[in-house]
Every structure is written in structure tokens, then in C-alpha cells.
Design a protein around this motif. Structure first.
Motif, mmCIF file in Angstrom:
data_model
loop_
_atom_site.group_PDB
_atom_site.id
_atom_site.type_symbol
_atom_site.label_atom_id
_atom_site.label_comp_id
_atom_site.label_asym_id
_atom_site.label_seq_id
_atom_site.Cartn_x
_atom_site.Cartn_y
_atom_site.Cartn_z
ATOM 1 N N ILE A 110 0.857 -1.181 0.000
ATOM 2 C CA ILE A 110 0.000 0.000 0.000
ATOM 3 C C ILE A 110 0.895 1.233 0.000
ATOM 4 C CG2 ILE A 110 -1.777 1.277 1.251
ATOM 5 C CD1 ILE A 110 -2.739 -1.324 2.419
ATOM 6 N N PRO A 111 0.739 2.137 -0.964
ATOM 7 C CA PRO A 111 1.582 3.342 -1.023
ATOM 8 C C PRO A 111 1.522 4.139 0.273
ATOM 9 C CG PRO A 111 0.296 3.109 -3.038
ATOM 10 C CD PRO A 111 -0.214 2.071 -2.085
ATOM 11 N N HIS A 112 2.607 4.834 0.569
ATOM 12 C CA HIS A 112 2.709 5.595 1.818
ATOM 13 C C HIS A 112 1.576 6.606 1.962
ATOM 14 C CE1 HIS A 112 4.419 7.880 5.131
ATOM 15 N NE2 HIS A 112 4.285 8.977 4.408
ATOM 16 N N THR A 113 1.222 7.289 0.874
ATOM 17 C CA THR A 113 0.176 8.312 0.955
ATOM 18 C C THR A 113 -1.176 7.710 1.321
ATOM 19 O OG1 THR A 113 -0.111 8.109 -1.442
ATOM 20 C CG2 THR A 113 1.293 9.904 -0.644
ATOM 21 N N TYR A 200 -15.021 -9.675 -1.899
ATOM 22 C CA TYR A 200 -14.261 -9.840 -0.659
ATOM 23 C C TYR A 200 -14.675 -8.785 0.357
ATOM 24 C CZ TYR A 200 -10.745 -13.385 -1.873
ATOM 25 O OH TYR A 200 -10.102 -14.556 -2.166
ATOM 26 N N PHE A 201 -14.802 -7.556 -0.112
ATOM 27 C CA PHE A 201 -15.132 -6.435 0.772
ATOM 28 C C PHE A 201 -16.476 -6.659 1.458
ATOM 29 C CE2 PHE A 201 -17.027 -2.273 1.599
ATOM 30 C CZ PHE A 201 -16.007 -1.648 2.304
ATOM 31 N N ASN A 202 -17.494 -7.004 0.682
ATOM 32 C CA ASN A 202 -18.828 -7.196 1.253
ATOM 33 C C ASN A 202 -18.873 -8.364 2.227
ATOM 34 O OD1 ASN A 202 -20.094 -5.052 -0.097
ATOM 35 N ND2 ASN A 202 -20.402 -6.280 -1.937
ATOM 36 N N THR A 203 -18.047 -9.367 1.982
ATOM 37 C CA THR A 203 -18.024 -10.534 2.863
ATOM 38 C C THR A 203 -17.286 -10.256 4.166
ATOM 39 O OG1 THR A 203 -18.091 -12.036 0.960
ATOM 40 C CG2 THR A 203 -17.323 -12.949 3.054
ATOM 41 N N LEU A 204 -16.156 -9.553 4.080
ATOM 42 C CA LEU A 204 -15.280 -9.400 5.236
ATOM 43 C C LEU A 204 -15.597 -8.192 6.114
ATOM 44 C CD1 LEU A 204 -11.791 -10.282 3.690
ATOM 45 C CD2 LEU A 204 -13.272 -11.735 5.071
ATOM 46 N N LEU A 205 -16.249 -7.171 5.563
ATOM 47 C CA LEU A 205 -16.414 -5.937 6.343
ATOM 48 C C LEU A 205 -17.059 -6.153 7.713
ATOM 49 C CD1 LEU A 205 -16.902 -2.372 5.543
ATOM 50 C CD2 LEU A 205 -18.786 -3.390 6.831
ATOM 51 N N PRO A 206 -18.176 -6.876 7.820
ATOM 52 C CA PRO A 206 -18.805 -6.993 9.147
ATOM 53 C C PRO A 206 -17.933 -7.703 10.177
ATOM 54 C CG PRO A 206 -20.302 -7.679 7.389
ATOM 55 C CD PRO A 206 -18.943 -7.587 6.788
ATOM 56 N N TYR A 207 -16.983 -8.523 9.725
ATOM 57 C CA TYR A 207 -16.231 -9.367 10.645
ATOM 58 C C TYR A 207 -14.796 -8.899 10.889
ATOM 59 C CZ TYR A 207 -20.109 -12.276 9.110
ATOM 60 O OH TYR A 207 -21.360 -12.732 8.795
ATOM 61 N N GLN A 208 -14.164 -8.271 9.891
ATOM 62 C CA GLN A 208 -12.746 -7.966 10.019
ATOM 63 C C GLN A 208 -12.365 -6.526 9.711
ATOM 64 O OE1 GLN A 208 -9.968 -10.720 8.269
ATOM 65 N NE2 GLN A 208 -11.384 -12.434 8.379
ATOM 66 N N ILE A 246 -13.316 4.492 0.672
ATOM 67 C CA ILE A 246 -11.903 4.211 0.468
ATOM 68 C C ILE A 246 -11.197 3.755 1.743
ATOM 69 C CG2 ILE A 246 -11.243 6.637 0.813
ATOM 70 C CD1 ILE A 246 -9.005 6.186 -1.250
ATOM 71 N N VAL A 247 -11.573 4.294 2.895
ATOM 72 C CA VAL A 247 -10.884 3.931 4.137
ATOM 73 C C VAL A 247 -11.042 2.444 4.421
ATOM 74 C CG1 VAL A 247 -10.875 4.208 6.632
ATOM 75 C CG2 VAL A 247 -11.025 6.219 5.165
ATOM 76 N N HIS A 248 -12.262 1.956 4.374
ATOM 77 C CA HIS A 248 -12.501 0.548 4.674
ATOM 78 C C HIS A 248 -11.986 -0.349 3.551
ATOM 79 C CE1 HIS A 248 -15.166 2.665 7.436
ATOM 80 N NE2 HIS A 248 -15.120 1.589 8.195
ATOM 81 N N LEU A 249 -11.942 0.192 2.339
ATOM 82 C CA LEU A 249 -11.353 -0.557 1.230
ATOM 83 C C LEU A 249 -9.853 -0.734 1.453
ATOM 84 C CD1 LEU A 249 -12.030 -1.906 -1.450
ATOM 85 C CD2 LEU A 249 -11.673 0.290 -2.589
ATOM 86 N N LEU A 250 -9.194 0.297 1.961
ATOM 87 C CA LEU A 250 -7.767 0.193 2.270
ATOM 88 C C LEU A 250 -7.526 -0.773 3.427
ATOM 89 C CD1 LEU A 250 -6.634 3.923 1.904
ATOM 90 C CD2 LEU A 250 -6.049 2.002 0.411
ATOM 91 N N ARG A 251 -8.451 -0.816 4.369
ATOM 92 C CA ARG A 251 -8.324 -1.805 5.448
ATOM 93 C C ARG A 251 -8.356 -3.217 4.866
ATOM 94 N NH1 ARG A 251 -12.587 0.274 10.071
ATOM 95 N NH2 ARG A 251 -11.944 2.468 10.162
ATOM 96 N N LEU A 252 -9.190 -3.413 3.842
ATOM 97 C CA LEU A 252 -9.227 -4.719 3.179
ATOM 98 C C LEU A 252 -7.881 -5.039 2.551
ATOM 99 C CD1 LEU A 252 -10.635 -7.228 1.952
ATOM 100 C CD2 LEU A 252 -11.285 -5.771 0.020
#
Length: 312
Positions: A110-113, A200-208, A246-252
Motif C-alpha cells: 500500500i503506497p505511503h500516501t 471480498y469487501f462485502n463478505t469481510l467488512l462486518p467481521y474484520q 476508500i478507508v474501509h477498502l484500504l483496510r481490506l
């Protein structure tokens, strides 16, 4: 690695309440640091919230810690306890300097910015006790739609599947196609693999992908989405990709490497996935200032909401 052994008194329910200007040893990561309580909120309640400042650290690292968490986060201050904590930090630093981190083949760079966005987000939620304004200004679905359009600006247009011979290279764009539950590499002008990221995002968001402080908000938003979805037989409940951005996408992406380890795919397929992820991250980095604004995208929470979090 250090193993901290607690006595029965350490594990007992919190009884002692702390006062402003009290010194404590506060856990941060795997070590204990000298800290000072600089403010106490709801002092007369059963669960006051302490604002602590780590000695020698910038104020941006100040934390708010509810009384209910003090058995795990606080130790009584003493010169001997401080000396022991300092020695553990020193030994840990020496051990870390001897180890060179090994990069996993599945790890997504993931880029520094973009990592800075995650740092700012962590500060807003876990220190300032804010939450995202939902739905966000640019949802994951919005970002994916713009990513698709971006290929046209690069002179890469989607063509009918029948117009492309399997295995043919078109403008050197390697894409992911799902066939019978398996992933195969084919040549297309449009990266369909981004849809897999959304799955992946829709599956993992509630749990991770949620902090504890965000969970009550997610539960409330999910209920609202389901209620709206039931008003019409054709309407469907909103997915996380229609609410978060974007924030939660970056968490993924920060967790995607460990997720890929659990798949049965070979190194070639994983390499293709990494290629798609890198391209997608470059796109997000280019448009990050539109997709994220720390001054616009958060809202403060009420004391009732915070009490709901601490009681979970």
C-alpha cells in the motif's frame, strides 16, 4: 517476546478511580509506557473516561480510555515498575533490530500516501471518538465505477468476450475472469477482477474491517438498509460497498495478503491478483483527495453512543 503475568488482583474488576494528574503505566502495543492522566470525563459516573498523555510523545498520541478497560491498560506507577518497563522496551528494540522482516509473496504493497489515510482514520476513531458519515461521499461501488471508466481514458475499452481469443494479449492488459468457481488469466481490455475485490469487501467488512467503536453504527445502518429494502419486492438491502468507501477498502487491502494465503490458488494466479491490486491502488492514490477528506468525512459521537460501545 515478553509474557506478562497478572495476579488475581490484576484481573479483578476495576474499583479504584483515577484522578487528573495521576501517573500510570499504560500499555501501548506490547509494552508499557509512562503516562499522565490529563483529563477525566464523566468523573462521577461508574465508568469515567480518562485522557492520557504518554511522556515524551506528541499530543497527537493522547488516548481516551474508559475506566472499564483500566485493568488491561493501566499499571500502578512506581520507580521499579517504570524501570522494568523501560528495560523491556530496550530488549524488544534490540531483538527487532536483529530481525529483517520477510515479505510474504501475498502481501499487498500500500503506497505511503494511502497508509497515511489509515493512520488519520485510526486517530479520528480511536482517539477522537468520531465515526464516518454514512453513506460516505464516494462509496466502494462509486470508486469501482470510476475505476472502470478510467480505462477508457487510458485508451483501453471493453470489448465483447466473443471478440477476444482466449489467451490473446490485448494492450498487455491481464485480467481475472471467474469460470466455474476458478480463476483463469485471460486477455481483456477491462479489469473484471475489481468485482472480485468488491465481493471480498462485502463478505469481510462486518467481521474484520470494523473497529469496535464503529460496530453500533454499522448495526444501525444495516437495520435501516434492510428496512428500506423490504418496502419494495424489487428493492434489495444495501451492501457494505454501497455504504462505506476508500478507508474501509484500504483496510481490506492491508489484510488481503493473509486472506489470499487461505485460498487454494497457485502462485501464478496470486501474481495476477497482485497485479490487479497494484493497478487499483495506483488509481486510488491518484484520486485520494477526492475520495477522502478528513475534515468532511467524520462526525462526532454522543456520550450515549460512547457508553453503548464501552458496554459491548
Amino acid at each position: 517476546m515478553f509474557i506478562l503475568i497478572f495476579s488475581e488482583s490484576d484481573m479483578a474488576p476495576p474499583t479504584k478511580k483515577y484522578q487528573q494528574n495521576d501517573k500510570v503505566l499504560c500499555s501501548h502495543g506490547q509494552y508499557w509506557y509512562l503516562a499522565k492522566i490529563v483529563d477525566v470525563q464523566d468523573e462521577k459516573s461508574d465508568n469515567p473516561v480518562y485522557t492520557i498523555h504518554y511522556q515524551g510523545w506528541k499530543k497527537t498520541h493522547d488516548e481516551k480510555i474508559p475506566h472499564s478497560e483500566t485493568p488491561e491498560r493501566f499499571k500502578e506507577y512506581s520507580e521499579d515498575a517504570l524501570k522494568e518497563a523501560t528495560e523491556q522496551q530496550k530488549q524488544g528494540s534490540q531483538a527487532a533490530s536483529k530481525k529483517r522482516p520477510r515479505k510474504s509473496e501475498n502481501e499487498i504493497d500500500i503506497p505511503h500516501t494511502l497508509r497515511k489515510i489509515l493512520i488519520d482514520d485510526n486517530d479520528c476513531i480511536n482517539r477522537q471518538f468520531k465515526v464516518h458519515k454514512l453513506p460516505v461521499r464516494y462509496t466502494v461501488q462509486d470508486i469501482l465505477d470510476e475505476y472502470a471508466k478510467d480505462f477508457e481514458t487510458r485508451g483501453i475499452k471493453k470489448e465483447a468476450e466473443s471478440d477476444i481469443t482466449e489467451g490473446e494479449s490485448v494492450n498487455d492488459q491481464v485480467l481475472i475472469i471467474y469460470e466455474n468457481g476458478e480463476i483463469t488469466a485471460s486477455a481483456y481490455k477491462f479489469i473484471l477482477g475489481a468485482e472480485g475485490i468488491k465481493d471480498y469487501f462485502n463478505t469481510l467488512l462486518p467481521y474484520q474491517l470494523l473497529y469496535k467503536f464503529e460496530r453500533p453504527q454499522y448495526q444501525e445502518v444495516s437495520k435501516g438498509a434492510e428496512t428500506k429494502g423490504r418496502k419494495s419486492q424489487e428493492a434489495k438491502p444495501k451492501l457494505p460497498s454501497d455504504i462505506y468507501g476508500i478507508v474501509h477498502l484500504l483496510r481490506l487491502f492491508s489484510r488481503l495478503g493473509s486472506v489470499l494465503k487461505l485460498t487454494p490458488w497457485d502462485s501464478k494466479v496470486r501474481s495476477i491478483i497482485n497485479e490487479v491490486c497494484r493497478d487499483f491502488l495506483v488509481f486510488m492514490e491518484t484520486h485520494k483527495d477526492r475520495f477522502f477528506d478528513v475534515n468532511k468525512d467524520y462526525q462526532s459521537t454522543t456520550s450515549e453512543y460512547q457508553k453503548q460501545v464501552w458496554s459491548m
